[in-house]
Design an enzyme around this catalytic site. Structure first.
Site, PDB file in Angstrom:
ATOM      1  N   SER A 245      -0.908 -24.347  11.062  1.00 17.76           N
ATOM      2  CA  SER A 245      -0.364 -22.948  10.748  1.00 17.76           C
ATOM      3  C   SER A 245       1.022 -23.548   9.984  1.00 17.76           C
ATOM      4  O   SER A 245       2.001 -24.288  10.278  1.00 17.76           O
ATOM      5  CB  SER A 245       0.061 -22.331  11.965  1.00 17.76           C
ATOM      6  N   CYS A 333      18.161 -43.261   7.714  1.00 18.79           N
ATOM      7  CA  CYS A 333      16.807 -43.408   8.147  1.00 18.79           C
ATOM      8  C   CYS A 333      16.867 -44.913   8.693  1.00 18.79           C
ATOM      9  O   CYS A 333      16.070 -45.282   9.334  1.00 18.79           O
ATOM     10  CB  CYS A 333      15.830 -43.217   7.057  1.00 18.79           C
TER      11      CYS A 333
END
Ligand code: PMP
Length: 414
Positions: A245, A333
């Site tokens: 979804s 990161c």
């Protein structure tokens, strides 16, 4: 250090790590959490408005990069997912034709880890080197291409040092070859003009938060005719490439952010370039042995990255933090690892110098006085840290002379 007439401020210059969501973006997103909550796949009325909003957002993202059709945009949960979708999808789809991938040594950690995974799965990878400024060596890239090369992945611009790559030249080299060209444009999209009608890029990664949209949203541009193997299996959403979804509020937010970036990029780019240049000039004129990392002119408007000899980047970062200034010492990161930036090492910068780097990434909220505050604060911090550093030229001399004295004493039998 703050001078007597310098008031303590809060300055945020770490926009590559996280950017505040633009108020206009938040406003666009809000109705889709509760009022317009429908599933865009639903055929009934509740699904209709979210479906239309998602397609409007797709159109806005397509316009930002001048894609020819909105259907070339596949929404993802961010840059990392888009890189996985692109690189694994392209490599796996072409694996019977060839198993060689070309990338660069300065890619984002997500790309480097994807190629590591592909290597373990039997693919052969060539990492093309960069020069001192972080520009990919185009000659080496051309020489790296083999008859079994199926994918070239080189980032549009580097998120740490800001160097913009010659993607047009790379696209030119690949023209007419059966090789997919992927570029990670997370740091560049929304910041500098990208025209996919002009440049033959097949796959391009974008991330919403890098343009003041919500985190956890991104997209992959998939040029018509480029075939990818789906790396996630599920329903048919997003052409089957990203089943599940859809996160409508985030997609709507990303669309709004892309629309703002399209209309404001020229003015904002010019403003940030001026601010950034003031920061660079201020640091270079006031701090000795401070060196700009990355290319001086082929550079993203929002980026300045410096190394400060004899100073540890983490110590600088913490001292700046104590003065209310937020910056990074490497890519967020990878920064938890405390290892020097792989990007700076790839540029040929020695480890101890790479460890002294500080990355400033400017954004919409930064003004003149933010730059002034940092330029005032930095010399004092650098001076203090150098006085404590065992590697500073003066302290090294002192250590060497006292070691010499000890040797002389030892020889005399003291
Ligand atoms: N590529 C680059 C160049 C990045 O800077 C980042 C991080 N912003 C990513 C990929 C990963 O993006 P995301 O955090 O949206 O997954």
């Amino acid at each position: 250090m703050t001078t007597t007439n310098q008031r303590r401020k809060t300055v945020y210059m770490d926009h590559a790590a996280a950017s505040p969501v633009d108020g206009r973006v938040l406003e666009a997103m809000t109705p889709y959490f509760s009022d317009l909550y429908g599933n865009p796949s639903s055929l009934h009325n509740t699904g209709r408005e979210p479906r239309k909003a998602m397609e409007d957002a797709r159109e806005k993202v397509a316009r930002l990069i001048n894609a020819s059709r909105k259907e070339e945009i596949v929404f993802t949960s961010g840059g990392t997912e888009a890189n996985n979708m692109a690189m694994k999808g392209a490599a796996l789809r072409a694996r019977r034709r060839g198993k060689h991938i070309v990338t660069s040594t300065i890619e984002h950690i997500s790309v480097l880890n994807i190629v590591k995974f592909l290597q373990k799965s039997g693919f052969d990878v060539t990492h093309v080197p960069v020069d001192r400024d972080g520009s990919v060596d185009i000659g080496e890239l051309e020489r790296a291409i083999r008859s079994d090369t199926t994918l070239v992945s080189v980032m549009y611009a580097n998120n740490e040092i800001g160097t913009i790559q010659k993607v047009d030249e790379i696209a030119g080299i690949l023209e007419g070859k059966d090789i997919i060209f992927h570029t990670d444009a997370v740091a560049a999209a929304g910041k500098i003009p990208i025209d996919l009608q002009r440049t033959r890029i097949d796959l391009m990664t974008m991330s919403s938060n890098d343009m003041c949209g919500p985190k956890g949203a991104g997209a992959l541009f998939v040029r018509d005719g480029t075939s990818l193997e789906a790396v996630t299996q599920g329903g048919g959403q997003e052409r089957g490439l990203r089943p599940g979804s859809e996160d409508i509020p985030s997609i709507v937010g990303f669309g709004a952010a892309a629309e703002i970036a399209t209309s404001e990029m020229d003015g904002e780019g010019e403003r940030l370039t001026k601010l950034r240049n003031r920061l660079i000039d201020g640091i270079e004129s006031r701090v000795e042995d401070a060196f700009l990392n990355g290319h001086r002119t082929l550079r993203l408007p929002q980026n300045a990255n410096f190394r400060f000899s004899y100073v540890e980047g983490e110590a600088m970062l913490l001292n700046l933090d104590m003065m209310g200034v937020s910056v990074s010492s490497s890519s967020p990161c990878t920064s938890k690892s405390l290892l020097p930036s792989h990007v700076l090492l790839a540029c040929g910068i020695p480890t101890e110098e790479a460890q002294s780097a500080i990355q400033f990434t400017l954004g919409r909220s930064n003004m003149d006085d933010d730059v002034g505050y940092i330029v005032e604060a930095l010399p004092g911090i650098v001076k203090k840290l150098r006085e404590m550093s065992p590697f500073s030229a003066r302290n090294l001399e002192e250590m060497q002379s006292s070691a010499g004295h000890r040797d002389a004493c030892d020889r005399k039998g003291h």
